[in-house]
Design an enzyme around this catalytic site. Sequence first.
Site, short mmCIF file in Angstrom:
data_model
loop_
_atom_site.label_atom_id
_atom_site.label_comp_id
_atom_site.label_asym_id
_atom_site.label_seq_id
_atom_site.Cartn_x
_atom_site.Cartn_y
_atom_site.Cartn_z
N LYS A 197 30.85 15.95 -27.66
CA LYS A 197 30.62 17.20 -26.61
C LYS A 197 31.84 18.33 -26.85
CE LYS A 197 32.67 18.33 -22.55
NZ LYS A 197 31.72 19.27 -22.33
N GLU A 271 44.56 18.15 -29.66
CA GLU A 271 45.14 19.87 -30.37
C GLU A 271 44.80 20.18 -28.76
OE1 GLU A 271 46.29 20.37 -32.97
OE2 GLU A 271 45.56 18.77 -34.03
N CYS A 305 44.30 29.99 -30.21
CA CYS A 305 45.36 28.71 -29.36
C CYS A 305 46.47 28.52 -30.17
CB CYS A 305 44.92 27.17 -29.47
SG CYS A 305 44.35 26.95 -31.29
N GLU A 402 50.66 29.85 -21.77
CA GLU A 402 50.02 30.19 -22.19
C GLU A 402 48.68 31.33 -21.23
OE1 GLU A 402 46.44 27.25 -23.48
OE2 GLU A 402 46.35 28.49 -25.45
#
Length: 492
Positions: A197, A271, A305, A402
């Site tokens: 997906k 991850e 990331c 983040e």
Amino acid sequence: MKKTKKSVTPLNFTGGWDYAPAPESKDHVQLKDRYDLFINGAFVKPLSGKWFDTINPATEKRIAAVAEAGEKDVNSAVTSARKAYDGVWGKMPAKERGKYIYRIARIMQERARELSVIESMDGGKPIRESRDIDVPLAAAHFFYYAGWADKLAYALPGATPRSVGVTGQIIPWNFPLLMAAWKIAPALAAGNTVVLKPAETTPLTALKLAEIIQEADLPPGVVNIITGAGTTGAALVNHPGVNKVAFTGSTDVGKIIQKALAGTGKRYTLELGGKAANIIFEDAAIDQAVEGIINGIFFNQGHVCCAGSRLFVQESVMKTVVRKLKDRLETLVVGDPLDKNTDIGAINSRMQLEKIKKYLKIGVNEGGEMYQAACSVPSKGFWCKPTLFTNVSQSSRIVQEEIFGPVLAIQSFRTLEEVIEKANNIPYGLSGGVWTDKGSRIFKVTGELRAGVVWANTYNKFDPTSPFGGYKESGVGREGGLHGLMPYLQHV
Ligand code: NAP
Ligand code: MG
């Protein structure tokens, strides 16, 4: 490339470079107005009866409608992956599996230009990056894992590696095709079948990959690609027919998935997010370091990331580094992702832009000193000027959380012990960077940073042979290299 200088003073640089536009052509790109789900080797209408639009974040214009897979569609994709696993792929000699994977890699290379342009249109990243990084690396992953297919038994002496079964894979929007390659290539090489997906805002290159998979004659059902939003992802994670879940995305969603999978016996790799520290020591080659820092945080609009979103500079060179960073910021070209001169493209979505803006406010309210490049940005689309913050502290939210945008928080340090302590003092541990002339210092820092990947005197370098993954809240498991095959194998 034609360059024209406009009000540039080489020292104490305050102006910008004006480049003549160098747009990448879109003529060769063929996109349908509507995309269905790729299940059992064919594009099929969603049983949900729903479609949604994917837009170009640089223009806010609709590109195509994309199917939204509901629970019944997810079930149909998993059933088809199971049939293909039991009937064909799971039994196929490894050497034959490898040939299919090579074929996918070669077709990706042949269609590289088309894939790059679509990646930039759908996601907003500069064409230079999709063309030189995303697409070649995605093909390289297929080539690399194709090579492993018939060598698994030799790679793991004394063990009989076996596949896991049906894998459910969910990917984010920052490297759409590359993340699909990271997931699909090792799964296939190990003999598993796939339901993938892609992210809601960037589904198009995965759907193009579905066309490539058709062209490569992969047996029907071995790879199924179902588009949709978070609920589609959740339905895939929770489907009882899935044996392994591979997820790349935010830590928040990763935690939801980890909870949902607890006690189910399904395997998983996660991850997740990051907040990398780049560390510049006073003996570093400063200009090289500045270039690396710029690349580390502004590359792909900071939608990375492992972006070097925190910078620690040794006190004696702090002033120089900050000045050089500001000068360099002014030369970055922000704008049309399809222009070959562009350094910083569009922010992926309105939602992500709102999130970044919220953090800019938080940074200022916390007492941070904000510096933004003086560039102008287009009136339509989602844009964020490259931004630096100084006068921040370890407890600032823009240092701890983040942001996933082109925003760098800079702090100074005096000793190695102090900077290691500060760099490690966050919930994440995905990556980091160290800039110094001394080899011994590189080893000391890389050994003590609690991060999965640490680059020395460079940043953001990737290779299919090298494992990638995080510590702490940055995730569970590794992707890439031989390590990346392990989660797709049992009895090893
Ligand atoms: P996200 O919101 O977590 O979404 C990731 C994927 O999960 C998307 O396909 C999303 O669908 C889907 N999803 C959302 N809710 C779900 C649920 N409850 N169950 C199952 N799937 C669900 O992350 P993102 O904003 O797309 O990506 C940015 C994040 O990814 C950042 O935190 C970044 O650090 C991380 N990332 C990590 C790595 C790594 O290797 N560690 C690499 C790249 C990115 P929709 O898109 O439709 O919402
Ligand atoms: Mg889009």
